[in-house]
Motif scaffolding. Structure first.
Motif, mmCIF file in Angstrom:
data_model
loop_
_atom_site.group_PDB
_atom_site.id
_atom_site.type_symbol
_atom_site.label_atom_id
_atom_site.label_comp_id
_atom_site.label_asym_id
_atom_site.label_seq_id
_atom_site.Cartn_x
_atom_site.Cartn_y
_atom_site.Cartn_z
ATOM 1 N N THR A 222 0.843 -1.190 0.000
ATOM 2 C CA THR A 222 0.000 0.000 0.000
ATOM 3 C C THR A 222 0.880 1.242 0.000
ATOM 4 O O THR A 222 1.997 1.212 0.523
ATOM 5 N N PRO A 223 0.400 2.351 -0.557
ATOM 6 C CA PRO A 223 1.197 3.580 -0.526
ATOM 7 C C PRO A 223 1.564 4.022 0.886
ATOM 8 O O PRO A 223 2.692 4.457 1.131
ATOM 9 N N TRP A 228 5.868 4.653 4.976
ATOM 10 C CA TRP A 228 6.356 4.298 6.313
ATOM 11 C C TRP A 228 7.697 3.572 6.208
ATOM 12 O O TRP A 228 8.636 3.853 6.964
ATOM 13 N N ASP A 229 7.781 2.626 5.258
ATOM 14 C CA ASP A 229 9.021 1.872 5.093
ATOM 15 C C ASP A 229 10.193 2.785 4.767
ATOM 16 O O ASP A 229 11.298 2.622 5.306
ATOM 17 N N LEU A 230 9.972 3.740 3.877
ATOM 18 C CA LEU A 230 11.061 4.641 3.505
ATOM 19 C C LEU A 230 11.483 5.517 4.683
ATOM 20 O O LEU A 230 12.679 5.735 4.905
ATOM 21 N N ALA A 231 10.518 6.016 5.432
ATOM 22 C CA ALA A 231 10.857 6.820 6.606
ATOM 23 C C ALA A 231 11.654 5.988 7.610
ATOM 24 O O ALA A 231 12.630 6.476 8.210
ATOM 25 N N LEU A 266 8.026 10.901 -3.451
ATOM 26 C CA LEU A 266 6.809 10.082 -3.492
ATOM 27 C C LEU A 266 5.526 10.889 -3.686
ATOM 28 O O LEU A 266 4.665 10.495 -4.486
ATOM 29 N N PRO A 267 5.310 12.012 -2.977
ATOM 30 C CA PRO A 267 4.036 12.717 -3.135
ATOM 31 C C PRO A 267 3.763 13.228 -4.545
ATOM 32 O O PRO A 267 2.612 13.514 -4.878
ATOM 33 N N ALA A 268 4.797 13.341 -5.372
ATOM 34 C CA ALA A 268 4.614 13.815 -6.745
ATOM 35 C C ALA A 268 4.400 12.672 -7.727
ATOM 36 O O ALA A 268 4.222 12.913 -8.926
ATOM 37 N N LEU A 269 4.389 11.426 -7.230
ATOM 38 C CA LEU A 269 4.307 10.250 -8.093
ATOM 39 C C LEU A 269 2.968 9.550 -7.966
ATOM 40 O O LEU A 269 2.288 9.644 -6.938
ATOM 41 N N ASP A 270 2.613 8.810 -8.997
ATOM 42 C CA ASP A 270 1.463 7.910 -8.942
ATOM 43 C C ASP A 270 1.723 6.894 -7.827
ATOM 44 O O ASP A 270 2.814 6.312 -7.750
ATOM 45 N N ALA A 272 1.094 3.962 -7.592
ATOM 46 C CA ALA A 272 1.517 2.667 -8.112
ATOM 47 C C ALA A 272 3.036 2.562 -8.201
ATOM 48 O O ALA A 272 3.585 1.448 -8.266
ATOM 49 N N LEU A 273 3.730 3.699 -8.186
ATOM 50 C CA LEU A 273 5.185 3.704 -8.270
ATOM 51 C C LEU A 273 5.858 3.678 -6.900
ATOM 52 O O LEU A 273 7.084 3.585 -6.818
ATOM 53 N N TRP A 274 5.063 3.738 -5.838
ATOM 54 C CA TRP A 274 5.674 3.858 -4.515
ATOM 55 C C TRP A 274 6.396 2.578 -4.088
ATOM 56 O O TRP A 274 7.516 2.644 -3.578
ATOM 57 N N ALA A 275 5.789 1.411 -4.291
ATOM 58 C CA ALA A 275 6.429 0.164 -3.861
ATOM 59 C C ALA A 275 7.738 -0.082 -4.604
ATOM 60 O O ALA A 275 8.758 -0.390 -3.970
#
Length: 353
Positions: A222-223, A228-231, A266-270, A272-275
């Protein structure tokens, strides 16, 4: 006033190339963006006066980029890539350009010792958090062009894969994510430390534990979980700098700043690209750690305490671009986690560099 100073700084820097002395990255655009963001705009032009003399001229193009796959990762085409993105950003909205090129560039996250993605992260933040301007759009174009010209994968990594976890941990990243801590602790180390990052990247596949290390941090599905993972990864890498930074003070900064750049994009991306972005960020941190961190940590360093504003002010007074950028990153990690320990990483870098 800060926005005007940043645009002025970008105009000065955009007469220079993305690298100097053959392959060293131009840190100017990243450092000045961080200085302005944290209220040190008055120091920017003085800082540039001292920095610009080492830089090379803007590279000339050879021919237009027609087959982007053929030109990807060719540093001789740097001028062509800069012209390509300058044209794209004049013709299309910047979020649309970013959305098209992010998944193309992401597998090559090791580009320029991860400075390609780091410079893009600073440029995106400048566009997201303030008004658009020709200078800021031009900076995003130069950042994307640099990433494309130096595009280089982390061996064995595949950001397009990753059926991840369904659940998102609770709490804050500063509580300590056991998955991230375990993944970082389990990273192997290359034995041959000779040569630069391009030489060392080629040694990663010889590590028997390298495939397992890359798979040790599966991305969330999930986005919200991906963010959370990146943080949590930035938080864990910041603490690792306190343990291992003494060995390679400059290069290990990128284990923190590369995932930070992805996080702020991330906030500027779709969504679907977060994972896949998490997977790429993890591969970058894992590679830098495996190539530059020692096996044994050092004793905890003695670093003067300070609130976030004082921590960044010290970095600004220090003046080294890596110290400034690490301070910028750990301030974001502190805002996300509330963990005062991460702030010490910036002061430690200031002692070491």
């Amino acid at each position: 006033m800060g926005e005007e100073i940043l645009d002025e700084a970008y105009r000065r820097l955009h007469r220079t190339g993305p690298e100097y002395e053959g392959w060293l990255s131009n840190h100017g655009p990243m450092a000045v963006e961080a200085l302005v963001r944290h209220g040190h705009g008055r120091a920017v032009h003085r800082w540039l006066d001292a920095y610009l003399g080492r830089l090379d001229e803007l590279p000339r193009g050879l021919r237009p980029v027609e087959d982007w796959r053929e030109a990807l990762g060719d540093p001789k085409r740097a001028g062509d890539w800069l012209a390509h993105f300058d044209r794209e950003l004049r013709e299309r909205p910047w979020r649309e350009v970013l959305g098209t090129w992010w998944p193309r560039l992401l597998p090559g996250i090791a580009a320029g010792a991860t400075h390609g993605v780091i410079r893009v992260g600073h440029a995106v933040r400048a566009l997201r958090e303030a008004r658009e301007s020709p200078e800021r759009l031009a900076e995003l174009g130069q950042a994307l062009g640099y990433w494309a010209a130096r595009w280089q994968p982390v061996p064995g990594a595949d950001p397009s894969t990753g059926a991840g976890r369904a659940a998102t941990p609770t709490g804050a990243p500063g509580d300590g994510d056991p998955r991230v801590a375990s993944a970082l602790a389990g990273l192997p180390r290359i034995a041959d430390r000779s040569g630069g990052i391009r030489d060392r990247l080629g040694r990663l596949p010889a590590l028997p534990d390298w495939p397992a290390a890359l798979a040790a941090l599966p991305p969330a599905s999930t986005p919200a979980g991906a963010g959370w993972d990146l943080a949590a990864l930035v938080h864990g890498a910041s603490l690792d700098y306190l343990r291992f930074g003494h060995a390679e003070p400059v290069m290990l900064v990128h284990a923190v700043t590369a995932p930070t750049a992805v996080l702020r994009t991330l906030p500027a991306l779709d969504p679907a690209l977060w994972a896949p972005s998490v997977a790429a960020a993890w591969s970058a941190t894992a590679a830098v750690t495996a190539m530059y961190a020692p096996v044994r940590p050092a004793a905890p360093p003695a670093v003067a305490a300070g609130d976030p504003a004082e921590v960044f002010a010290r970095a600004a007074r220090h003046g080294d671009a890596h110290v400034v950028k690490l301070a910028d990153a750990v301030l974001e990690a502190h805002a996300a986690s509330g963990d005062d320990r991460v702030l010490a990483a910036a002061g430690y870098a200031g002692q070491l560099i």
